[in-house]
Design a protein around this motif. Sequence first.
Motif, short mmCIF file in Angstrom:
data_model
loop_
_atom_site.label_atom_id
_atom_site.label_comp_id
_atom_site.label_asym_id
_atom_site.label_seq_id
_atom_site.Cartn_x
_atom_site.Cartn_y
_atom_site.Cartn_z
N MET A 1 -27.07 -16.25 14.61
CA MET A 1 -28.22 -16.38 13.72
C MET A 1 -28.68 -17.83 13.68
N THR A 2 -29.99 -18.08 13.79
CA THR A 2 -30.50 -19.43 13.79
C THR A 2 -30.50 -20.02 12.38
N ASP A 3 -30.61 -21.38 12.33
CA ASP A 3 -30.67 -22.04 11.03
C ASP A 3 -31.89 -21.57 10.24
N SER A 4 -33.00 -21.33 10.96
CA SER A 4 -34.22 -20.86 10.31
C SER A 4 -34.02 -19.49 9.68
N ALA A 5 -33.36 -18.59 10.42
CA ALA A 5 -33.11 -17.24 9.90
C ALA A 5 -32.19 -17.29 8.70
N THR A 6 -31.19 -18.16 8.77
CA THR A 6 -30.26 -18.30 7.65
C THR A 6 -30.99 -18.82 6.42
N SER A 7 -31.87 -19.81 6.65
CA SER A 7 -32.64 -20.37 5.55
C SER A 7 -33.56 -19.33 4.92
N ASP A 8 -34.21 -18.53 5.77
CA ASP A 8 -35.09 -17.46 5.26
C ASP A 8 -34.31 -16.44 4.46
N GLY A 9 -33.10 -16.10 4.94
CA GLY A 9 -32.27 -15.14 4.23
C GLY A 9 -31.84 -15.66 2.87
N LEU A 10 -31.46 -16.92 2.81
CA LEU A 10 -31.06 -17.52 1.54
C LEU A 10 -32.23 -17.59 0.57
N ARG A 11 -33.41 -17.92 1.13
CA ARG A 11 -34.60 -18.01 0.29
C ARG A 11 -34.96 -16.65 -0.30
N GLU A 12 -34.86 -15.60 0.51
CA GLU A 12 -35.18 -14.26 0.02
C GLU A 12 -34.17 -13.79 -1.02
N ARG A 13 -32.89 -14.11 -0.80
CA ARG A 13 -31.87 -13.73 -1.79
C ARG A 13 -32.13 -14.44 -3.12
N LYS A 14 -32.56 -15.69 -3.03
CA LYS A 14 -32.88 -16.44 -4.26
C LYS A 14 -34.08 -15.82 -4.96
N ARG A 15 -35.10 -15.46 -4.19
CA ARG A 15 -36.27 -14.83 -4.78
C ARG A 15 -35.91 -13.49 -5.43
N ARG A 16 -35.06 -12.72 -4.74
CA ARG A 16 -34.64 -11.43 -5.28
C ARG A 16 -33.86 -11.61 -6.57
N ALA A 17 -32.99 -12.63 -6.61
CA ALA A 17 -32.20 -12.90 -7.81
C ALA A 17 -33.12 -13.30 -8.97
N THR A 18 -34.16 -14.06 -8.67
CA THR A 18 -35.11 -14.46 -9.71
C THR A 18 -35.88 -13.26 -10.23
N ARG A 19 -36.36 -12.42 -9.32
CA ARG A 19 -37.07 -11.20 -9.74
C ARG A 19 -36.18 -10.32 -10.61
N THR A 20 -34.93 -10.17 -10.19
CA THR A 20 -34.00 -9.34 -10.95
C THR A 20 -33.76 -9.91 -12.34
N ALA A 21 -33.63 -11.23 -12.44
CA ALA A 21 -33.40 -11.87 -13.74
C ALA A 21 -34.59 -11.67 -14.66
N ILE A 22 -35.81 -11.78 -14.11
CA ILE A 22 -37.02 -11.58 -14.91
C ILE A 22 -37.10 -10.14 -15.40
N THR A 23 -36.86 -9.19 -14.51
CA THR A 23 -36.93 -7.78 -14.88
C THR A 23 -35.88 -7.43 -15.93
N SER A 24 -34.67 -7.93 -15.74
CA SER A 24 -33.60 -7.66 -16.70
C SER A 24 -33.96 -8.20 -18.08
N ALA A 25 -34.51 -9.41 -18.13
CA ALA A 25 -34.89 -10.01 -19.41
C ALA A 25 -36.02 -9.23 -20.06
N ALA A 26 -37.02 -8.83 -19.27
CA ALA A 26 -38.16 -8.09 -19.81
C ALA A 26 -37.72 -6.73 -20.37
N ARG A 27 -36.84 -6.06 -19.65
CA ARG A 27 -36.37 -4.76 -20.13
C ARG A 27 -35.55 -4.90 -21.40
N ALA A 28 -34.68 -5.91 -21.45
CA ALA A 28 -33.85 -6.11 -22.64
C ALA A 28 -34.71 -6.42 -23.86
N LEU A 29 -35.70 -7.26 -23.68
CA LEU A 29 -36.58 -7.62 -24.80
C LEU A 29 -37.42 -6.42 -25.25
N THR A 30 -37.88 -5.62 -24.29
CA THR A 30 -38.66 -4.43 -24.64
C THR A 30 -37.81 -3.43 -25.39
#
Length: 221
Positions: A1-30
């Motif tokens: 796996m190239t450094d670029s692919a690894t970087s893209d994978g890490l970036r997407e995992r971070k984005r997914r973690a952020t989306r999940t955190a936002i959704t979890s917070a919104a559901r809990a507050l609702t």
Amino acid sequence: MTDSATSDGLRERKRRATRTAITSAARALTSEKGLNGYTVEEVCEAAGISRRTFFNYFPAKEDAIIGHAEDDVPAEVIDEFVAGGADSPAGDISPTLFSDLVRLSLRLAEDMTASEEETRQLIAVVKKEPQLILRIIGVTEQREAQFARDVARREGVTPDHPVVQMAVVLLSTIARKSSMAYFSDGNTRSYRDLLLENITAASLLFSQPFDIPATAAEGRP
């Protein structure tokens, strides 16, 4: 796996973690305060993000509650499914389409079971705020349309191909029926077992031979 692919994978995992955190917070507050009982700023505080970050991911609280489509079906899972039809000529329905659809459904069932608490939380929120149902229906239609495009891409046909459309309708219906049974009060069976039972029933039904009945015009002497 190239450094670029690894970087893209890490970036997407971070984005997914952020989306999940936002959704979890919104559901809990609702669940706690109701849809109109809190602000976007409170979601941001609970998720540990800025207001700008929130709107980079979701246009409104309602969207945050429902979650992001990409988190339902990981891209790598879809890529693997699409690759399964590579040996079949474009335009011909591949002989492994049904078995690969079953395999895909079971793979997604694992993810659904892993996020069971989040799903139960969403069900509770919708019961509290039933006006979210229409938005969920709209999102579901969008996700089914994307699924049709993925199946069509695998088979080298257009999304309106009758086999593609039937695959989407059947799998979506089976998944919904299985989910309703799984989350019903008193259920003790696994989602995987319920899913397989319904897929097997559909397979048995559609494997039966049938005669196309003659139309009234064809039946006249």
